[in-house]
Scaffold this motif. Structure first.
Motif, PDB file in Angstrom:
ATOM      1  N   SER A   6       8.858 -22.569 -45.514  1.00 19.33           N
ATOM      2  CA  SER A   6       9.242 -21.500 -44.603  1.00 19.33           C
ATOM      3  C   SER A   6       8.356 -21.541 -43.361  1.00 19.33           C
ATOM      4  O   SER A   6       7.146 -21.738 -43.449  1.00 19.33           O
ATOM      5  CB  SER A   6       9.076 -20.152 -45.296  1.00 19.33           C
ATOM      6  OG  SER A   6       9.211 -19.111 -44.360  1.00 19.33           O
ATOM      7  N   LYS A   7       8.967 -21.344 -42.200  1.00 19.49           N
ATOM      8  CA  LYS A   7       8.198 -21.321 -40.958  1.00 19.49           C
ATOM      9  C   LYS A   7       7.383 -20.039 -40.847  1.00 19.49           C
ATOM     10  O   LYS A   7       6.445 -19.965 -40.067  1.00 19.49           O
ATOM     11  CB  LYS A   7       9.133 -21.449 -39.762  1.00 19.49           C
ATOM     12  CG  LYS A   7       9.779 -22.816 -39.688  1.00 19.49           C
ATOM     13  CD  LYS A   7      10.698 -22.912 -38.494  1.00 19.49           C
ATOM     14  CE  LYS A   7      11.366 -24.275 -38.505  1.00 19.49           C
ATOM     15  NZ  LYS A   7      12.309 -24.431 -37.416  1.00 19.49           N
ATOM     16  N   LYS A   8       7.743 -19.032 -41.625  1.00 24.83           N
ATOM     17  CA  LYS A   8       7.044 -17.752 -41.583  1.00 24.83           C
ATOM     18  C   LYS A   8       5.822 -17.724 -42.494  1.00 24.83           C
ATOM     19  O   LYS A   8       5.028 -16.803 -42.411  1.00 24.83           O
ATOM     20  CB  LYS A   8       7.998 -16.626 -41.994  1.00 24.83           C
ATOM     21  CG  LYS A   8       9.139 -16.435 -41.035  1.00 24.83           C
ATOM     22  CD  LYS A   8      10.070 -15.349 -41.521  1.00 24.83           C
ATOM     23  CE  LYS A   8      11.258 -15.210 -40.597  1.00 24.83           C
ATOM     24  NZ  LYS A   8      12.203 -14.206 -41.092  1.00 24.83           N
ATOM     25  N   ARG A   9       5.698 -18.739 -43.346  1.00 26.88           N
ATOM     26  CA  ARG A   9       4.592 -18.751 -44.300  1.00 26.88           C
ATOM     27  C   ARG A   9       3.256 -18.891 -43.565  1.00 26.88           C
ATOM     28  O   ARG A   9       3.097 -19.731 -42.691  1.00 26.88           O
ATOM     29  CB  ARG A   9       4.746 -19.907 -45.289  1.00 26.88           C
ATOM     30  CG  ARG A   9       3.687 -19.891 -46.371  1.00 26.88           C
ATOM     31  CD  ARG A   9       3.912 -20.966 -47.360  1.00 26.88           C
ATOM     32  NE  ARG A   9       3.354 -22.207 -46.791  1.00 26.88           N
ATOM     33  CZ  ARG A   9       3.371 -23.353 -47.403  1.00 26.88           C
ATOM     34  NH1 ARG A   9       3.947 -23.480 -48.563  1.00 26.88           N
ATOM     35  NH2 ARG A   9       2.834 -24.409 -46.846  1.00 26.88           N
ATOM     36  N   VAL A  10       2.314 -18.056 -43.962  1.00 26.24           N
ATOM     37  CA  VAL A  10       0.976 -18.109 -43.374  1.00 26.24           C
ATOM     38  C   VAL A  10       0.173 -19.159 -44.143  1.00 26.24           C
ATOM     39  O   VAL A  10       0.101 -19.111 -45.375  1.00 26.24           O
ATOM     40  CB  VAL A  10       0.280 -16.730 -43.479  1.00 26.24           C
ATOM     41  CG1 VAL A  10      -1.125 -16.792 -42.918  1.00 26.24           C
ATOM     42  CG2 VAL A  10       1.110 -15.675 -42.772  1.00 26.24           C
ATOM     43  N   PRO A  11      -0.408 -20.142 -43.458  1.00 25.20           N
ATOM     44  CA  PRO A  11      -1.168 -21.166 -44.164  1.00 25.20           C
ATOM     45  C   PRO A  11      -2.423 -20.578 -44.813  1.00 25.20           C
ATOM     46  O   PRO A  11      -2.993 -19.599 -44.316  1.00 25.20           O
ATOM     47  CB  PRO A  11      -1.534 -22.176 -43.074  1.00 25.20           C
ATOM     48  CG  PRO A  11      -1.359 -21.463 -41.788  1.00 25.20           C
ATOM     49  CD  PRO A  11      -0.380 -20.355 -42.021  1.00 25.20           C
ATOM     50  N   VAL A  70     -14.534 -29.743 -45.864  1.00 25.79           N
ATOM     51  CA  VAL A  70     -13.576 -28.698 -45.486  1.00 25.79           C
ATOM     52  C   VAL A  70     -12.319 -28.883 -46.333  1.00 25.79           C
ATOM     53  O   VAL A  70     -11.803 -29.995 -46.446  1.00 25.79           O
ATOM     54  CB  VAL A  70     -13.229 -28.796 -43.982  1.00 25.79           C
ATOM     55  CG1 VAL A  70     -12.205 -27.755 -43.594  1.00 25.79           C
ATOM     56  CG2 VAL A  70     -14.480 -28.673 -43.138  1.00 25.79           C
ATOM     57  N   TRP A  71     -11.851 -27.787 -46.939  1.00 34.68           N
ATOM     58  CA  TRP A  71     -10.666 -27.860 -47.782  1.00 34.68           C
ATOM     59  C   TRP A  71      -9.869 -26.569 -47.722  1.00 34.68           C
ATOM     60  O   TRP A  71     -10.343 -25.558 -47.247  1.00 34.68           O
ATOM     61  CB  TRP A  71     -11.063 -28.166 -49.230  1.00 34.68           C
ATOM     62  CG  TRP A  71     -11.625 -26.994 -49.971  1.00 34.68           C
ATOM     63  CD1 TRP A  71     -10.947 -26.133 -50.782  1.00 34.68           C
ATOM     64  CD2 TRP A  71     -12.978 -26.535 -49.963  1.00 34.68           C
ATOM     65  NE1 TRP A  71     -11.795 -25.175 -51.276  1.00 34.68           N
ATOM     66  CE2 TRP A  71     -13.047 -25.401 -50.788  1.00 34.68           C
ATOM     67  CE3 TRP A  71     -14.135 -26.962 -49.335  1.00 34.68           C
ATOM     68  CZ2 TRP A  71     -14.222 -24.703 -51.011  1.00 34.68           C
ATOM     69  CZ3 TRP A  71     -15.315 -26.267 -49.552  1.00 34.68           C
ATOM     70  CH2 TRP A  71     -15.340 -25.153 -50.373  1.00 34.68           C
ATOM     71  N   SER A  72      -8.648 -26.652 -48.206  1.00 33.63           N
ATOM     72  CA  SER A  72      -7.762 -25.501 -48.314  1.00 33.63           C
ATOM     73  C   SER A  72      -7.294 -25.424 -49.762  1.00 33.63           C
ATOM     74  O   SER A  72      -7.043 -26.448 -50.386  1.00 33.63           O
ATOM     75  CB  SER A  72      -6.557 -25.674 -47.393  1.00 33.63           C
ATOM     76  OG  SER A  72      -5.622 -24.658 -47.643  1.00 33.63           O
ATOM     77  N   ASP A  73      -7.188 -24.224 -50.284  1.00 38.99           N
ATOM     78  CA  ASP A  73      -6.719 -24.056 -51.667  1.00 38.99           C
ATOM     79  C   ASP A  73      -5.200 -23.988 -51.756  1.00 38.99           C
ATOM     80  O   ASP A  73      -4.639 -23.660 -52.791  1.00 38.99           O
ATOM     81  CB  ASP A  73      -7.339 -22.789 -52.283  1.00 38.99           C
ATOM     82  CG  ASP A  73      -8.826 -22.960 -52.534  1.00 38.99           C
ATOM     83  OD1 ASP A  73      -9.239 -24.106 -52.813  1.00 38.99           O
ATOM     84  OD2 ASP A  73      -9.574 -21.972 -52.444  1.00 38.99           O
ATOM     85  N   GLU A  74      -4.519 -24.318 -50.666  1.00 39.39           N
ATOM     86  CA  GLU A  74      -3.056 -24.316 -50.641  1.00 39.39           C
ATOM     87  C   GLU A  74      -2.533 -25.487 -51.484  1.00 39.39           C
ATOM     88  O   GLU A  74      -3.021 -26.605 -51.354  1.00 39.39           O
ATOM     89  CB  GLU A  74      -2.587 -24.459 -49.197  1.00 39.39           C
ATOM     90  CG  GLU A  74      -1.108 -24.258 -49.025  1.00 39.39           C
ATOM     91  CD  GLU A  74      -0.750 -24.163 -47.553  1.00 39.39           C
ATOM     92  OE1 GLU A  74       0.230 -24.809 -47.170  1.00 39.39           O
ATOM     93  OE2 GLU A  74      -1.445 -23.460 -46.816  1.00 39.39           O
ATOM     94  N   PRO A  75      -1.554 -25.241 -52.350  1.00 39.34           N
ATOM     95  CA  PRO A  75      -1.022 -26.349 -53.157  1.00 39.34           C
ATOM     96  C   PRO A  75      -0.330 -27.394 -52.282  1.00 39.34           C
ATOM     97  O   PRO A  75       0.208 -27.078 -51.226  1.00 39.34           O
ATOM     98  CB  PRO A  75      -0.025 -25.673 -54.099  1.00 39.34           C
ATOM     99  CG  PRO A  75       0.247 -24.337 -53.514  1.00 39.34           C
ATOM    100  CD  PRO A  75      -0.905 -23.978 -52.626  1.00 39.34           C
ATOM    101  N   ALA A  76      -0.369 -28.626 -52.724  1.00 37.22           N
ATOM    102  CA  ALA A  76       0.251 -29.726 -51.976  1.00 37.22           C
ATOM    103  C   ALA A  76       1.768 -29.546 -51.943  1.00 37.22           C
ATOM    104  O   ALA A  76       2.372 -29.035 -52.894  1.00 37.22           O
ATOM    105  CB  ALA A  76      -0.099 -31.053 -52.616  1.00 37.22           C
ATOM    106  N   VAL A  77       2.372 -29.959 -50.853  1.00 39.19           N
ATOM    107  CA  VAL A  77       3.818 -29.864 -50.692  1.00 39.19           C
ATOM    108  C   VAL A  77       4.470 -31.026 -51.431  1.00 39.19           C
ATOM    109  O   VAL A  77       4.067 -32.180 -51.280  1.00 39.19           O
ATOM    110  CB  VAL A  77       4.199 -29.909 -49.194  1.00 39.19           C
ATOM    111  CG1 VAL A  77       5.702 -29.876 -49.026  1.00 39.19           C
ATOM    112  CG2 VAL A  77       3.548 -28.760 -48.457  1.00 39.19           C
TER     113      VAL A  77
END
Length: 187
Positions: free
Chosen positions: A149-154, A135-142
């Motif tokens: 942003s708290k509004k950012r959709v993961p 299982v993975w996410s293509d979201e870049p690492a912080v």
């Protein structure tokens, strides 16, 4: 007696697991050992363990006439190879890298490139409990210090089911944290 059998009998006789045997050019014989896995155990191979196995292997290989120029006994390290079912059971929930034998092709279903063979993600049992998935996410690492942003959709999570027969290689992903080990619940 075959090299594999000699090494395996010697290593298991001393109470360790044989992870890998590698024979290289120049007569190098590299043996990788680890402690047998028991749930909740956090034992690590140290220099004394490697030295003990090395001494015993020198005698065993000499008796059976196995030729080599140099013998190395080591721990699997932070990028430990995963080869057997018990290795995958041991590292459920850990970050791993896998390489498939063949690209995904039409099975990709639009979630990733159809010719992709390499993946990095968390190892899990599949829904049936009989197979494996990553299982993975293509979201870049912080990055450290970066504000989020708290509004950012993961980014959505992706999952890929696989069998051990479909794998060309699997390893623990080397994650280096210079702040020390965290308890499993915090990681």
């Amino acid at each position: 007696m075959a090299l594999q059998q000699i090494v395996e009998e010697t290593v298991t006789g001393l109470g360790y697991d044989l992870v890998e045997i590698e024979r290289s050019a120049g007569g190098l014989l590299r043996i990788t050992i680890d402690w047998p896995w028991q749930p909740g155990s956090d034992l690590f191979i140290n220099v004394e363990d490697c030295e003990k196995v090395n001494r015993q292997l020198q005698f065993a290989l000499e008796v059976d006439g196995v030729t080599y120029n140099r013998l190395e006994v080591s721990s699997p390290g932070i990028d430990r190879p995963l080869r057997h079912e018990k290795d995958f059971e041991r590292f459920v929930g850990e970050l791993i890298d896998i390489t498939l034998k063949a690209p995904m092709g039409e099975n990709a279903a639009g979630m990733v490139s159809a010719n992709r063979k390499k993946f990095r993600g968390t190892l899990e049992r599949d829904a049936t409990g009989a197979g494996w998935q990553i299982v993975w996410s293509d979201e870049p690492a912080v990055k450290p210090g970066q504000k989020i942003s708290k509004k950012r959709v993961p980014a959505p999570l992706h999952a890929l089911g696989f069998t051990l027969d479909e794998l060309q290689a699997a390893r623990l992903a080397p994650v280096v944290d210079f702040k020390g080990r965290k308890p499993k619940g915090q990681a």
